[in-house]
Design an enzyme around this catalytic site. Structure first.
Site, mmCIF file in Angstrom:
data_model
loop_
_atom_site.group_PDB
_atom_site.id
_atom_site.type_symbol
_atom_site.label_atom_id
_atom_site.label_comp_id
_atom_site.label_asym_id
_atom_site.label_seq_id
_atom_site.Cartn_x
_atom_site.Cartn_y
_atom_site.Cartn_z
ATOM 1 N N TYR A 128 4.679 -6.544 17.474
ATOM 2 C CA TYR A 128 4.881 -5.583 16.382
ATOM 3 C C TYR A 128 5.628 -4.348 16.892
ATOM 4 C CZ TYR A 128 3.651 -2.180 12.732
ATOM 5 O OH TYR A 128 3.695 -1.212 11.754
ATOM 6 N N ASN A 163 -1.676 6.222 11.751
ATOM 7 C CA ASN A 163 -2.510 5.292 10.964
ATOM 8 C C ASN A 163 -2.744 5.816 9.559
ATOM 9 O OD1 ASN A 163 -2.867 4.520 13.818
ATOM 10 N ND2 ASN A 163 -4.243 3.016 12.916
ATOM 11 N N LYS A 174 9.346 -3.003 15.791
ATOM 12 C CA LYS A 174 9.568 -1.678 15.191
ATOM 13 C C LYS A 174 10.515 -0.836 16.059
ATOM 14 C CE LYS A 174 7.146 -1.636 11.347
ATOM 15 N NZ LYS A 174 7.778 -1.394 10.039
ATOM 16 N N VAL A 226 -8.210 -0.510 9.410
ATOM 17 C CA VAL A 226 -9.638 -0.382 9.700
ATOM 18 C C VAL A 226 -10.382 0.414 8.621
ATOM 19 C CG1 VAL A 226 -9.331 1.652 11.213
ATOM 20 C CG2 VAL A 226 -11.297 0.155 11.515
ATOM 21 N N PHE A 237 0.828 -1.213 0.000
ATOM 22 C CA PHE A 237 0.000 0.000 0.000
ATOM 23 C C PHE A 237 0.868 1.272 0.000
ATOM 24 C CE2 PHE A 237 -1.993 2.698 3.542
ATOM 25 C CZ PHE A 237 -2.571 3.593 2.666
#
Ligand code: NAD
Ligand code: UD1
Length: 310
Positions: A142, A171, A146, A186, A11
């Site tokens: 996660y 986000n 990171k 989401v 993406f």
């Protein structure tokens, strides 16, 4: 200039590839196509060359990095939930992959590595809006992957003089975010469900908030992080600059698309952060970054793009 984009079929990566190609760069994409797609690179044409392989394999990364001056490291298992379920596997990609990218960049004498960090590293920190020097409180595999990656990224600048920059994305949403799995972002899931006439599910009470940022702003931040001088070793929040609750998000989308008055509600997810909101002063001062697309406009653009693609 030749640029490597790991995760460039995904993406954010593919939107970045398009911008690099548009400014005249030659782009090498390293992606294992686990969540990325070949068709995300169609717009870039033959100025973007895809190598299908994993960042977890050092020799593959080294071959892809050959001749590259700038490296954008976007490849990762991006789902917090997925790392809770498979931490050993995701650590190999999310942390091991970062180390491979740094070592390969050093070996080919690349000038700079820009790393896709995450707001997840802050965890449930009440000092909102979050500044980069807030204490990290990782609460998922996660976030640990990171955070540890960021530290490698910083230390490689100190030890080896490789220029490195971490962008902590909040986000991100926009065209090409894949709604196709329960692990997807989401907004992509809600848009997909509403356009199909289905009712989306909110995990928890819907009062959790996120600092949503449109992908074109994240791409711009990356272009700046690749070119601005004097920022090596630094970390920057990249966000939209305001809070949106999931209940508000549902309301916005319902006003654009239509749909049921109320979403479904289900149990909150383990490892989920309650509130995530950025202070973006450092990115403005250091990179000249300011978000250009308000959330409502981004949502309208996204819905239009998804409708056009169907
Ligand atoms: P995405 O899943 O669309 O992109 C990740 C890409 O990495 C995919 O193309 C995938 O196929 C590839 N990939 C995964 N494992 C790989 C491996 N072992 N080797 C090579 N390629 C591999 O997700 P995205 O949202 O575009 O995320 C891009 C980066 O930004 C990730 O590092 C993610 O952790 C980070 N990030 C995303 C967000 C967000 O809100 N989307 C926020 C903060 C950070
Ligand atoms: C997201 C990114 C992560 C990034 C982080 C930075 C994805 C998949 N995850 O994590 O890579 O590092 O932001 O802040 O892009 N939710 C629902 N219903 C759904 C799906 C999600 O209610 O169908 C809720 C979640 O429980 C959470 C919120 O929506 O409270 C956001 O979830 P998600 O989009 O998965 O993102 P983050 O976990 O914040």
């Amino acid at each position: 200039m030749r640029v490597l984009v790991t995760g460039g079929a995904g993406f954010i990566g593919s939107n970045l590839v398009d911008a690099l190609v548009a400014r005249g760069d030659e782009v090498v994409v390293l992606d294992d196509l686990s969540t990325g797609k070949r068709e995300n690179l169609e717009a870039a044409g033959d100025r973007a060359r895809l190598i299908v392989g994993s960042v977890a394999d050092y020799d593959t990364v080294l071959a892809a990095a050959e001749g590259c001056e700038l490296v954008y490291h976007e490849a990762a298992v991006a789902s917090v939930q997925r790392t809770v379920e498979a931490p050993v596997e995701t650590n190999q990609v999310n942390l091991g992959g970062t180390l491979n990218v740094l070592e390969a960049a050093r070996a080919v004498k690349a000038r700079r590595v820009v790393f896709a960090g995450s707001a997840a590293t802050y965890g449930d920190n009440p000092d909102l809006p979050l500044r980069e020097d807030a204490k990290p409180r990782p609460q998922s595999p996660y976030a640990i992957e990171k955070l540890a990656s960021e530290q490698y990224v910083k230390v490689w600048a100190d030890l080896y003089g490789l220029e490195t920059v971490t962008l902590r994305y909040f986000n991100v949403f926009g065209p090409r975010q894949d709604p196709g799995s329960p692990y997807s972002g989401v907004i992509s899931i809600f848009v997909d469900r509403l356009l199909r006439g289905q009712v989306p599910t909110i995990f928890g009470d819907g009062e959790q908030t996120r600092d949503f940022v449109f992908v074109s702003d994240v791409v711009r931040a990356n272009l700046l992080a690749g070119t601005v001088d004097g920022v090596s070793g630094r970390v920057f929040n990249i966000a939209g600059g305001g809070p949106t609750s999931l209940n508000q998000l549902y309301g916005h989308l319902r006003s654009v698309i239509g749909g049921a008055e109320r979403p479904n509600y289900a149990e909150a997810r383990a490892g989920d952060i309650r509130h995530s909101l950025a202070n973006i002063d450092a990115a403005h001062e250091g990179l000249g970054y300011r978000p250009g697309v308000p959330v409502a406009e981004g949502l309208a653009r996204l819905v239009e793009a998804v409708r056009a693609a169907r």
